[in-house]
Design a protein around this motif. Sequence first.
Motif, PDB file in Angstrom:
ATOM      1  N   ILE A  80      -5.070   6.650   3.021  1.00  0.00           N
ATOM      2  CA  ILE A  80      -4.073   6.356   1.987  1.00  0.00           C
ATOM      3  C   ILE A  80      -4.267   5.010   1.304  1.00  0.00           C
ATOM      4  CG2 ILE A  80      -2.238   7.856   2.806  1.00  0.00           C
ATOM      5  CD1 ILE A  80      -1.060   5.469   4.250  1.00  0.00           C
ATOM      6  N   GLY A  81      -4.898   4.048   1.995  1.00  0.00           N
ATOM      7  CA  GLY A  81      -4.996   2.720   1.389  1.00  0.00           C
ATOM      8  C   GLY A  81      -6.410   2.193   1.411  1.00  0.00           C
ATOM      9  N   SER A  82      -6.528   0.893   1.202  1.00  0.00           N
ATOM     10  CA  SER A  82      -7.842   0.280   1.184  1.00  0.00           C
ATOM     11  C   SER A  82      -8.181  -0.211   2.582  1.00  0.00           C
ATOM     12  CB  SER A  82      -7.853  -0.902   0.226  1.00  0.00           C
ATOM     13  OG  SER A  82      -6.956  -1.873   0.689  1.00  0.00           O
TER      14      SER A  82
ATOM     15  N   ARG B 252      -5.111   6.434  -5.029  1.00  0.00           N
ATOM     16  CA  ARG B 252      -5.224   7.528  -4.049  1.00  0.00           C
ATOM     17  C   ARG B 252      -3.975   8.403  -4.084  1.00  0.00           C
ATOM     18  NH1 ARG B 252      -8.863   6.052   1.083  1.00  0.00           N
ATOM     19  NH2 ARG B 252     -10.753   6.234  -0.150  1.00  0.00           N
TER      20      ARG B 252
ATOM     21  N   THR C  10       0.811  -1.212   0.000  1.00  0.00           N
ATOM     22  CA  THR C  10       0.000   0.000   0.000  1.00  0.00           C
ATOM     23  C   THR C  10       0.849   1.269   0.000  1.00  0.00           C
ATOM     24  OG1 THR C  10      -0.080  -0.057   2.403  1.00  0.00           O
ATOM     25  CG2 THR C  10      -1.923  -1.052   1.237  1.00  0.00           C
TER      26      THR C  10
ATOM     27  N   PRO D 221     -16.118  -0.247  -7.123  1.00  0.00           N
ATOM     28  CA  PRO D 221     -16.573   0.340  -5.852  1.00  0.00           C
ATOM     29  C   PRO D 221     -15.532   0.222  -4.736  1.00  0.00           C
ATOM     30  CG  PRO D 221     -18.245  -1.098  -6.777  1.00  0.00           C
ATOM     31  CD  PRO D 221     -17.018  -1.291  -7.609  1.00  0.00           C
ATOM     32  N   GLY D 222     -14.818  -0.889  -4.667  1.00  0.00           N
ATOM     33  CA  GLY D 222     -13.821  -1.071  -3.606  1.00  0.00           C
ATOM     34  C   GLY D 222     -12.656  -0.108  -3.739  1.00  0.00           C
TER      35      GLY D 222
ATOM     36  N   ASP E 233     -14.331   7.702  -7.265  1.00  0.00           N
ATOM     37  CA  ASP E 233     -13.697   9.032  -7.282  1.00  0.00           C
ATOM     38  C   ASP E 233     -12.244   8.943  -7.755  1.00  0.00           C
ATOM     39  OD1 ASP E 233     -15.995   9.604  -6.038  1.00  0.00           O
ATOM     40  OD2 ASP E 233     -15.122  10.019  -4.063  1.00  0.00           O
TER      41      ASP E 233
ATOM     42  N   THR F  51      -7.022   4.740   6.530  1.00  0.00           N
ATOM     43  CA  THR F  51      -8.092   4.762   5.516  1.00  0.00           C
ATOM     44  C   THR F  51      -7.865   5.877   4.491  1.00  0.00           C
ATOM     45  OG1 THR F  51      -9.487   6.271   6.797  1.00  0.00           O
ATOM     46  CG2 THR F  51      -9.857   3.924   7.121  1.00  0.00           C
TER      47      THR F  51
ATOM     48  N   TYR G  24       0.681  -4.014   8.545  1.00  0.00           N
ATOM     49  CA  TYR G  24       1.396  -3.044   9.377  1.00  0.00           C
ATOM     50  C   TYR G  24       2.051  -3.650  10.613  1.00  0.00           C
ATOM     51  CZ  TYR G  24      -0.553   0.544   6.431  1.00  0.00           C
ATOM     52  OH  TYR G  24      -0.854   1.317   5.357  1.00  0.00           O
TER      53      TYR G  24
ATOM     54  N   ASP H  41      -6.125  -4.945  -3.804  1.00  0.00           N
ATOM     55  CA  ASP H  41      -6.180  -3.770  -2.945  1.00  0.00           C
ATOM     56  C   ASP H  41      -5.080  -2.748  -3.210  1.00  0.00           C
ATOM     57  OD1 ASP H  41      -8.401  -4.672  -1.739  1.00  0.00           O
ATOM     58  OD2 ASP H  41      -7.427  -5.412   0.075  1.00  0.00           O
TER      59      ASP H  41
ATOM     60  N   ARG I  62      -1.605  13.155   3.344  1.00  0.00           N
ATOM     61  CA  ARG I  62      -0.406  12.754   4.074  1.00  0.00           C
ATOM     62  C   ARG I  62       0.086  13.865   4.996  1.00  0.00           C
ATOM     63  NH1 ARG I  62       2.457   8.136   2.569  1.00  0.00           N
ATOM     64  NH2 ARG I  62       1.227   6.851   1.190  1.00  0.00           N
TER      65      ARG I  62
ATOM     66  N   SER J  33     -12.709  -5.100  -0.033  1.00  0.00           N
ATOM     67  CA  SER J  33     -12.383  -3.892   0.706  1.00  0.00           C
ATOM     68  C   SER J  33     -13.501  -2.870   0.514  1.00  0.00           C
ATOM     69  CB  SER J  33     -11.047  -3.332   0.227  1.00  0.00           C
ATOM     70  OG  SER J  33     -11.119  -3.067  -1.147  1.00  0.00           O
ATOM     71  N   VAL J  34     -13.672  -2.023   1.513  1.00  0.00           N
ATOM     72  CA  VAL J  34     -14.699  -0.985   1.431  1.00  0.00           C
ATOM     73  C   VAL J  34     -14.019   0.357   1.142  1.00  0.00           C
ATOM     74  CG1 VAL J  34     -16.306  -2.147   2.951  1.00  0.00           C
ATOM     75  CG2 VAL J  34     -14.634  -0.578   3.919  1.00  0.00           C
ATOM     76  N   ASP J  35     -14.788   1.293   0.635  1.00  0.00           N
ATOM     77  CA  ASP J  35     -14.239   2.582   0.243  1.00  0.00           C
ATOM     78  C   ASP J  35     -14.590   3.638   1.282  1.00  0.00           C
ATOM     79  OD1 ASP J  35     -13.115   4.621  -1.298  1.00  0.00           O
ATOM     80  OD2 ASP J  35     -15.034   5.047  -2.259  1.00  0.00           O
ATOM     81  N   VAL J  36     -13.581   4.195   1.938  1.00  0.00           N
ATOM     82  CA  VAL J  36     -13.802   5.334   2.820  1.00  0.00           C
ATOM     83  C   VAL J  36     -13.469   6.578   2.003  1.00  0.00           C
ATOM     84  CG1 VAL J  36     -13.172   6.432   4.992  1.00  0.00           C
ATOM     85  CG2 VAL J  36     -13.128   3.951   4.810  1.00  0.00           C
ATOM     86  N   ARG J  37     -14.492   7.407   1.766  1.00  0.00           N
ATOM     87  CA  ARG J  37     -14.272   8.578   0.920  1.00  0.00           C
ATOM     88  C   ARG J  37     -13.387   9.611   1.614  1.00  0.00           C
ATOM     89  NH1 ARG J  37     -18.815  11.018   0.872  1.00  0.00           N
ATOM     90  NH2 ARG J  37     -19.861   9.425   2.100  1.00  0.00           N
ATOM     91  N   LEU J  38     -12.583  10.309   0.830  1.00  0.00           N
ATOM     92  CA  LEU J  38     -11.738  11.362   1.387  1.00  0.00           C
ATOM     93  C   LEU J  38     -12.521  12.666   1.392  1.00  0.00           C
ATOM     94  CD1 LEU J  38      -8.343  10.888  -0.481  1.00  0.00           C
ATOM     95  CD2 LEU J  38      -8.919  10.214   1.830  1.00  0.00           C
TER      96      LEU J  38
ATOM     97  N   SER K 237      -9.663  -3.212   4.369  1.00  0.00           N
ATOM     98  CA  SER K 237     -10.064  -4.597   4.187  1.00  0.00           C
ATOM     99  C   SER K 237      -9.775  -5.372   5.457  1.00  0.00           C
ATOM    100  CB  SER K 237      -9.295  -5.207   3.009  1.00  0.00           C
ATOM    101  OG  SER K 237      -7.938  -5.323   3.350  1.00  0.00           O
TER     102      SER K 237
ATOM    103  N   VAL L 123      -6.102   0.553  -4.758  1.00  0.00           N
ATOM    104  CA  VAL L 123      -6.674   1.640  -3.972  1.00  0.00           C
ATOM    105  C   VAL L 123      -5.578   2.625  -3.579  1.00  0.00           C
ATOM    106  CG1 VAL L 123      -8.030   2.225  -1.947  1.00  0.00           C
ATOM    107  CG2 VAL L 123      -8.306  -0.013  -3.012  1.00  0.00           C
ATOM    108  N   ALA L 124      -4.523   2.082  -2.964  1.00  0.00           N
ATOM    109  CA  ALA L 124      -3.434   2.938  -2.490  1.00  0.00           C
ATOM    110  C   ALA L 124      -2.757   3.637  -3.665  1.00  0.00           C
ATOM    111  CB  ALA L 124      -2.421   2.106  -1.712  1.00  0.00           C
TER     112      ALA L 124
ATOM    113  N   SER M  18      -8.274  15.452  -0.662  1.00  0.00           N
ATOM    114  CA  SER M  18      -8.115  14.523  -1.778  1.00  0.00           C
ATOM    115  C   SER M  18      -7.071  14.993  -2.787  1.00  0.00           C
ATOM    116  CB  SER M  18      -9.453  14.282  -2.461  1.00  0.00           C
ATOM    117  OG  SER M  18      -9.961  15.495  -2.925  1.00  0.00           O
TER     118      SER M  18
END
Lengths: 421, 294
Positions: B213-215, A255, A224, A280-281, A285, B211, B224, A248, B144, B120-125, B217, A251-252, B130
Amino acid sequence: MSPRATLSAVLPLIAVLVLTGCGERYDPEAEAAAQQISPESCVDTEGDTVKVGLLNSLSGTMAVSETTVNRSLNMAIDEINADGGVLGKQIEPVTEDGASEPTIFAERASKLIRQDCVAATFGGWTSASRKAMLPVFEAQNSLLFYPVQYEGLEASPNIFYTGATTNQQIIPALDWMREQGHKKIFLVGSDYVFPRTANRIINAYAEAHDMEVVGEEYVPLGSTEFSTIVNKAMASDADAVFNTLNGDSNVAFFRQYNAVGLDAQSLPVMSVSIAEEEVPGIGVDNLEGQYVAWDYYQTVDSPDNQEFVTNFKDRYGQDQVTSDPMEAAYTSVYLWKDMVEEAGSFDVAAVQEAADTGGSEFDAPEGQVSVDGENQHISKTPRIGRIREDGLIDTVWQAPEPVAPDPFLDTYSWAGSINGA
Amino acid sequence: MEILISQLFAGLSLGSVLLLAAVGLSLTFGQMGVINMAHGEFIMAGAYTAFTVQQILGSAGWSLLASIPVAFLVGGALGLILEIALLRHMYHRPLDTLLVTFGVSLILQQLARDIFGAPSVDVRLPELLSGPVTIMGTPVPAARVFILVLTVLVVAGLSLVMNKSSLGRRTRAVVQSRDLAEASGISSRRTDALTFFVGSGLAGVAGVAITLIGSTSPTLGTTYIVDAFLVVVAGGIGQIRGAVIAAAGLGLLQVFFEFGTTASIAKVIVLVIVVAFLQIRPQGIVATRTRGLA
């Protein structure tokens, strides 16, 4: 014990625990050798039904993708059954869970063939799962229908590949990028067989077509941290990015990409592992306006596809989307039916011969597809798509007609370094 | 020049993420000597808390701010339950603790899978975070910068608590000599529980930051946990100051080697450096002086 002494005692243990959580070893040859039994088929074709195996990961990390493939396989089977079945027999699916582990795929494949005596098996997703199953299907002389785009360079007589091979996905994507005037490409991918092979092809292609690969970066699966890679991409004066990241990490990556001010206008990204289901995952955006390469999108405008999408949504929920691998899986059941009926038999050799003589066709949701008897792949129509605001994908370019599969890239003179020709 | 600044920032930013993930661990592992393999899952719980709060509140900006204290409480509560139900009974058996908490981490991962699903779920910025902000003419990710600031605040707050508050004094007393602290009337049991609450709560806060910076899940924590242990060990067990230096150092080393080589090679080089460093200086960057713990 002091914390220091404790630590030195347990650190190796921690390492073992963490590592065993995410790796597995598998030796296909040992597996095949262990199964040296006679390939005598036990398929029972006497009754009113015929069994087929559905082997998808219904648990583990791949479950999210493979569950939907399992659904579209079931939908195809029910449609065929409602229409009278295959050679007058109802199809009876036997479902097994591959659990996202190649070893389990091999073991369950063996169980389906020897214990359930299935006439054919549909499933597999990762290349690792396919490579693990290949010796099983060859040793037992049974058939596997594999529905996912992959890195090519394979053609087992016991596997029908209904997803795209490289000349139906990666090469059209490169042709299109070149047409758009992109000359300097930055490659980013996860570190495993598909991105490595794909990037070898891209390098050979670039060399032959006056394009330049200005960077090639790999990250471990699931990584990530993309600050440095995105900085490198920015500093490389690339005019496009070719993305073979899996899961995954996307995503990183996206972003970080957007966070430094890059987007589809300033530096477009072509992705080959992001379909409707993954959007979606990753977050729409992050992806809006970016490009992908597949052979099918939910938005493909044809009566066959409208029917497919409507039926799927009616069956599994209006919020469901359809994607390329699901469509390829759905198509694979119909192609099997077509070949069996042409052969007039469920026998493996007869089906293979029917494939060899050609003519097995199906009006799939993606358009007409046909089986190539030479390499057991199918002709498909490559499409470049653009991700839109609602997460679906619009076709921005499509091949004028279906492209014949060429898994070893024999018809491409520049590909000598890849296929060893 | 621009690339130097953006790489410098990338290194500090990676360091701040590592530090945020490790700071709670420096309390529970460093101060208390508990090897908590479920620490990563407390981070994951914090990330899903951010997701849940966003689902309820809607607005990405407010929900981010609101989820920081909520995630602290969620992480802390999980840690407290773990401490009271299991760890309390095995403070003198570090190896058992390791296995038990590894089991707990698997249970928590499966729980997240059952509740939120495997994908994984999406947490909007928030809009504000953003895009990029410009520092010295170089665009750097706003998210960051936010994490960097959050880390500074968390670490400053924690040092304040450890040095000035009665909880901090009691914790340090228990670390330095459990028997003497108990003899002086400090309830080491309550202190342990509170310390574990705070350490686990900080993991929750780290989850919220991640959340951005990454996904998000169920397996987020596993990414980490090893790095967090690395920071704590290299920094010197029980020393927040050491963890700060180690995190910044590891972050900078990783991104600069990565620029010259590749991500995987950089990781290898960094690990080799840490191993070599610990050979020369096994106590870490900043040494602890205690009368022996556990």
